[in-house]
Design an enzyme around this catalytic site. Sequence first.
Site, short mmCIF file in Angstrom:
data_model
loop_
_atom_site.label_atom_id
_atom_site.label_comp_id
_atom_site.label_asym_id
_atom_site.label_seq_id
_atom_site.Cartn_x
_atom_site.Cartn_y
_atom_site.Cartn_z
N ALA A 9 0.70 -1.26 -0.28
CA ALA A 9 0.11 -0.07 0.10
C ALA A 9 0.68 1.08 -0.20
O ALA A 9 0.15 2.24 -0.54
CB ALA A 9 -0.55 -0.12 1.06
N THR A 46 2.11 2.80 -6.74
CA THR A 46 0.58 1.89 -7.09
C THR A 46 0.46 1.91 -6.07
O THR A 46 -1.26 1.84 -5.95
CB THR A 46 1.20 0.93 -7.71
N LYS A 61 5.74 3.21 8.88
CA LYS A 61 5.82 4.25 7.64
C LYS A 61 4.28 5.79 7.60
O LYS A 61 3.32 5.22 7.44
CB LYS A 61 5.62 3.65 6.30
N LYS A 92 5.82 -11.85 -13.95
CA LYS A 92 4.47 -11.44 -12.94
C LYS A 92 3.36 -13.02 -14.32
O LYS A 92 2.80 -13.38 -13.48
CB LYS A 92 3.39 -10.38 -14.27
N1 LIG Z 1 2.86 0.63 -16.04
C1 LIG Z 1 3.65 1.92 -15.58
O1 LIG Z 1 4.31 2.54 -16.11
C2 LIG Z 1 4.50 1.45 -14.66
C3 LIG Z 1 5.77 1.96 -13.95
C4 LIG Z 1 6.51 1.87 -12.84
C5 LIG Z 1 5.58 0.86 -12.11
N2 LIG Z 1 4.87 -0.36 -12.70
C6 LIG Z 1 4.83 -1.41 -11.87
O2 LIG Z 1 3.49 -1.14 -10.59
C7 LIG Z 1 3.71 -2.45 -9.95
C8 LIG Z 1 4.31 -1.79 -8.33
O3 LIG Z 1 5.80 -1.20 -8.13
P1 LIG Z 1 5.90 0.72 -7.62
O4 LIG Z 1 6.81 0.89 -8.81
O5 LIG Z 1 4.32 1.13 -7.43
O6 LIG Z 1 6.28 0.15 -5.94
P2 LIG Z 1 7.35 0.35 -5.38
O7 LIG Z 1 7.08 2.17 -5.26
O8 LIG Z 1 8.44 -0.26 -5.94
O9 LIG Z 1 6.98 -0.23 -3.75
C9 LIG Z 1 7.18 -1.11 -3.56
C10 LIG Z 1 6.67 -1.70 -1.97
O10 LIG Z 1 6.54 -3.30 -2.63
C11 LIG Z 1 6.60 -3.18 -0.65
N3 LIG Z 1 7.63 -4.39 -0.96
C12 LIG Z 1 7.39 -5.87 -0.61
N4 LIG Z 1 8.44 -6.22 -0.27
C13 LIG Z 1 9.46 -5.69 -0.08
C14 LIG Z 1 11.04 -5.42 -0.19
N5 LIG Z 1 11.49 -6.95 -0.10
N6 LIG Z 1 11.50 -3.88 -0.93
C15 LIG Z 1 10.91 -3.34 -1.34
N7 LIG Z 1 9.53 -2.97 -1.11
C16 LIG Z 1 8.56 -4.09 -0.85
C17 LIG Z 1 6.15 -2.20 0.04
O11 LIG Z 1 5.73 -1.93 0.77
P3 LIG Z 1 5.89 -1.85 2.68
O12 LIG Z 1 7.11 -1.43 3.19
O13 LIG Z 1 4.30 -1.33 3.42
O14 LIG Z 1 6.37 -3.66 2.45
C18 LIG Z 1 6.67 -1.29 -0.96
O15 LIG Z 1 6.64 0.24 -0.60
C19 LIG Z 1 4.90 -3.38 -10.37
O16 LIG Z 1 4.73 -4.76 -10.52
C20 LIG Z 1 5.36 -2.65 -11.51
O17 LIG Z 1 6.42 -3.03 -12.43
C21 LIG Z 1 4.58 0.07 -13.79
#
Ligand SMILES: NC(=O)c1ccc[n+]([C@@H]2O[C@H](COP(=O)([O-])OP(=O)(O)OC[C@H]3O[C@@H](n4cnc5c(N)ncnc54)[C@H](OP(=O)(O)O)[C@@H]3O)[C@@H](O)[C@H]2O)c1
Length: 325
Positions: free
Chosen positions: A12, A16, A45, A127
Amino acid sequence: MASPINVAVLGATSETGRSVVKGLINSTEPHYNITALTRPSSVNKPTLLDFQKQGVKIVAVDLDGPETKIVEALTGIDVVISAIHAGHLMDQIPLANACKAAGVGRFVPCCFSTVTPRGVLNLQDLKNSVLDHIKKVDIPYTVIDVGWWYQSTLPRLPSGRTDYIASPSEPCIVGDGNVSFALTDLGDIGLYTARIVGDPRTLNQSVFAYAEVKNQNEIYLTIEELSGEKATRKLLPAEVVTSTIADLVAQNPPQGTPDFFKLAVFQYWNTWGIRGDNQPENAKHLGYLLADELYPGLKGRPFTEYCKEVLEGKAHQVYKDVTFF
Ligand SMILES: NC(=O)c1ccc[n+]([C@@H]2O[C@H](COP(=O)([O-])OP(=O)(O)OC[C@H]3O[C@@H](n4cnc5c(N)ncnc54)[C@H](OP(=O)(O)O)[C@@H]3O)[C@@H](O)[C@H]2O)c1
């Protein structure tokens, strides 16, 4: 009025996940009772504390820990949405197993990506392997993909006005910049997700939600017209993209390493900027339902509005303090 849907969001605090939780909070029909599943180290957090004030329940979950504890956290949950870090996608396997054991009615694995066929983007293939597992253990699911974020599109300007939101992988024009691709505002992902996960028609389906389709030259012209400045054009020839991908694939970088993310970025550029995979017609060809056909009145924010917000210095900076490679 239908009874509320109990939904849990893993990740969360991610870029995303924050959008998803806000979309669920703002949804009135259906109405959601929201739980944020977070790593034990993340419970304090600020984002979570802020969500807590808005009625979100915070539950610590260790996906490397005993399954019984994960099942306990998921008991009574109707829908699980995962927005986990892209370097830890396989942590969703124990989550999926626990969803099955807890009788969760719908699992939305972490996709939120562009339209990409198998074999083009290693990240997408990972995925898909999670999705294959979900199908194998037989959990109802929904895949949600959203196109490329507006937040990763804008070039630098001579005045430096867009520097604060510049992509960590450095803005560039891929190939000739004339390939169209679907785009969504990161802030709208939750709007779409809240509608999709409450809709019985999307069970065991893939849904593609997007707001606009543009090519990079059109994007650069848009910000030039709105800013009155000439954008900085860093060109990335298609041959460089292809050869960089070949080199990195040969090295087979482990998940979560800098080269793993570098490969993902170059493969993303290849799929939407050169191959042209990330388009609504291709989504239909690959079997997706389109959100704009399911929900004709549901419109994402126009790209020009995002550009104006950036030029006013008010836009959200994604991945603050993150270095990609
Ligand atoms: N369509 C697009 O243009 C685009 C762009 C970027 C990303 N995406 C996709 O969006 C999806 C989500 O990515 P995001 O970039 O939004 O995520 P992010 O900001 O990198 O955040 C990841 C979250 O995952 C949790 N987490 C669980 N295990 C973890 C670990 N071992 N290390 C770090 N974090 C961990 C953390 O939540 P907690 O700390 O609360 O546990 C963290 O806040 C991915 O599938 C990515 O490929 C798409």
